[in-house]
Design an enzyme around this catalytic site. Structure first.
Site, PDB file in Angstrom:
ATOM      1  N   LYS A  87       0.833  -1.211   0.000  1.00 27.57           N
ATOM      2  CA  LYS A  87       0.000   0.000   0.000  1.00 27.57           C
ATOM      3  C   LYS A  87       0.865   1.257   0.000  1.00 27.57           C
ATOM      4  O   LYS A  87       0.618   2.197  -0.764  1.00 27.57           O
ATOM      5  CB  LYS A  87      -0.931  -0.012   1.224  1.00 27.57           C
ATOM      6  CG  LYS A  87      -1.936  -1.153   1.214  1.00 27.57           C
ATOM      7  CD  LYS A  87      -2.914  -1.074   2.359  1.00 27.57           C
ATOM      8  CE  LYS A  87      -2.260  -1.274   3.704  1.00 27.57           C
ATOM      9  NZ  LYS A  87      -1.661  -2.635   3.846  1.00 27.57           N
ATOM     10  N   THR A  88       1.875   1.292   0.859  1.00 28.88           N
ATOM     11  CA  THR A  88       2.773   2.455   0.886  1.00 28.88           C
ATOM     12  C   THR A  88       3.528   2.587  -0.427  1.00 28.88           C
ATOM     13  O   THR A  88       3.697   3.690  -0.957  1.00 28.88           O
ATOM     14  CB  THR A  88       3.752   2.331   2.062  1.00 28.88           C
ATOM     15  OG1 THR A  88       3.018   2.284   3.296  1.00 28.88           O
ATOM     16  CG2 THR A  88       4.710   3.519   2.095  1.00 28.88           C
ATOM     17  N   ASP A 132      -1.508   7.104   5.987  1.00 31.41           N
ATOM     18  CA  ASP A 132      -1.412   5.700   6.348  1.00 31.41           C
ATOM     19  C   ASP A 132      -2.280   5.428   7.577  1.00 31.41           C
ATOM     20  O   ASP A 132      -2.448   6.299   8.432  1.00 31.41           O
ATOM     21  CB  ASP A 132       0.040   5.339   6.643  1.00 31.41           C
ATOM     22  CG  ASP A 132       0.288   3.847   6.618  1.00 31.41           C
ATOM     23  OD1 ASP A 132      -0.602   3.104   6.159  1.00 31.41           O
ATOM     24  OD2 ASP A 132       1.379   3.420   7.051  1.00 31.41           O
ATOM     25  N   THR A 181      -5.533  -1.107   6.928  1.00 35.54           N
ATOM     26  CA  THR A 181      -5.554  -2.554   7.070  1.00 35.54           C
ATOM     27  C   THR A 181      -6.920  -3.039   7.535  1.00 35.54           C
ATOM     28  O   THR A 181      -7.170  -4.246   7.562  1.00 35.54           O
ATOM     29  CB  THR A 181      -4.485  -3.011   8.087  1.00 35.54           C
ATOM     30  OG1 THR A 181      -4.686  -2.323   9.333  1.00 35.54           O
ATOM     31  CG2 THR A 181      -3.090  -2.693   7.571  1.00 35.54           C
ATOM     32  N   ARG A 240       6.715  -7.997   1.897  1.00 35.75           N
ATOM     33  CA  ARG A 240       7.554  -7.480   2.984  1.00 35.75           C
ATOM     34  C   ARG A 240       8.235  -8.622   3.728  1.00 35.75           C
ATOM     35  O   ARG A 240       9.427  -8.543   4.058  1.00 35.75           O
ATOM     36  CB  ARG A 240       6.715  -6.656   3.956  1.00 35.75           C
ATOM     37  CG  ARG A 240       7.525  -6.049   5.101  1.00 35.75           C
ATOM     38  CD  ARG A 240       6.617  -5.329   6.077  1.00 35.75           C
ATOM     39  NE  ARG A 240       5.968  -4.197   5.433  1.00 35.75           N
ATOM     40  CZ  ARG A 240       4.932  -3.552   5.956  1.00 35.75           C
ATOM     41  NH1 ARG A 240       4.410  -3.962   7.115  1.00 35.75           N
ATOM     42  NH2 ARG A 240       4.401  -2.513   5.335  1.00 35.75           N
TER      43      ARG A 240
END
Length: 371
Positions: A87-88, A132, A181, A240
């Site tokens: 997402k980032t 975020d 999230t 990640r």
């Protein structure tokens, strides 16, 4: 610039050194002591380089291309999904594709409407504002954001009590990119103000393998194809985690081998860090072990299960449980958590005879150990 926001100019030509041949070829080993620097260096800079999520990627590409052709700011963008799926990274890519600067902050950092007003009032035309964990904003800040996203203005309150005056402040067109999230916690009025919503799903092993090969090239690590497959299979469908495991395997190969990563080195390193062949870590196995050995397969409440493994209920529910459910080890029911047949098999246990042929293993009230 206030202390609760930072500005990153990923997409501006004068600072776009991230795409220069030298910087995109390899990560500087001297800077690898900072995990955040390494993670940022491994992130793709353009949509064309973004692996996986083909549906979201194509939809976002259409939104951004249309906005560039019109010369306007694109609609506000909401990205949702579990942690670690990009997402980032996609927020940074949005700014790079638009060739605009990006302002970065988070929901927990905005606890007062004044915090948000300070950020909004300093935005430039067509700038990207990345929020975020947007679902964790305060209620007062959310209500200010409604007006800013829809009408591009905020009302600054001057004074207190009956004499307070609202002074409207016009804002230039900008784009909010929100990441969450837990999109179910977003208020409906806020969710409805996003013109595009992209839901990110877990990656399949083939996409993770492409990510690992790219990351290995940037880290100047030699890795065999079967080692890539081994790491990808233990990465829980999350880039990640895949990149983090790659760095730990690289460390093992450097200390115990010649630096080259083969399948044996990958398996040995991942075993050392308690990541089993299907990606379960210590917490995952502790949850399954407690559920099967102590509670006979359940059902058992999340609080009781958390106490049994020595963790907070939120940790078990948000960190371990989603992957266990997705892999078919665990089921959430109205009465509590129950172990499925795969959980017993994975632990090397024999399920109760009464559960043979059933998907869900009932608990008869006796915590029996079956081995």
């Amino acid at each position: 610039m206030s202390g609760f926001a930072s500005e990153i100019r990923e997409g501006t030509p004068e600072s776009d050194d991230a795409r220069s041949p030298e910087s995109s070829r390899v990560v500087d080993p001297a800077r690898e002591n900072d995990e955040q620097i390494v993670e940022a260096a491994l992130r793709p800079k353009r949509l064309a380089d973004f692996p996986g999520q083909p549906r979201v990627r194509d939809q976002l590409d259409l939104v951004l291309r249309a906005a560039r052709q019109r010369g306007t700011a694109p609609d506000h963008i909401l990205l949702s999904g579990p942690p670690g799926l990009g997402k980032t990274t996609l927020a940074m890519i949005v700014a790079a594709e638009l060739e605009q600067p990006i302002r970065v902050t988070s929901g927990p950092a905005i606890q007062h409407a004044g915090d948000l007003a300070a950020i909004l009032s300093s935005l430039a035309e067509h700038e990207v504002l990345f929020l975020d964990e947007i679902h964790r904003m305060s209620r007062a800040a959310e209500e200010m954001l409604y007006l800013a996203m829809e009408d591009f203005r905020v009302d600054i309150i001057v004074g207190k009590g009956p004499g307070a005056t609202a002074i409207p402040l016009e804002l230039p067109p900008f784009t909010v990119v929100g990441a969450t999230t837990r999109d179910g916690l977003l208020p409906a009025p806020l969710r409805d103000r996003f013109g595009f919503t992209g839901r990110l799903d877990f990656y399949d092993p083939a996409d993770l393998a492409r990510i690992l090969r790219r990351s290995a090239g940037l880290l100047a690590v030699q890795i065999d194809d079967d080692a890539v497959v081994e790491i990808a299979g233990r990465s829980r469908g999350t880039p990640r985690i895949a990149n983090r495991l790659l760095r730990r395997v690289r460390d093992w190969a450097q200390v115990h081998g010649d630096g080259r990563i083969d399948r044996g080195a990958a398996a040995a390193a991942l075993d050392l860090f308690d990541v089993d062949p299907v990606g379960l870590d210590r917490l995952d196995r502790a949850v399954l072990d407690a559920l099967c050995r102590k509670y006979g397969g359940g059902p058992v409440g999340i609080t009781t299960l958390a106490v049994a493994v020595g963790e907070e209920p939120d940790t078990v529910e948000t960190v371990a449980e989603p992957y266990l459910v997705r892999q078919g080890f665990l089921e959430r029911t109205a009465r509590g958590r129950t172990a499925l047949r795969a959980a017993w098999t994975h632990l090397g246990l024999i399920p109760p005879h009464t559960a043979i042929g059933q998907d869900v293993l009932p608990f008869d009230g006796v915590a029996t150990r079956f081995e």
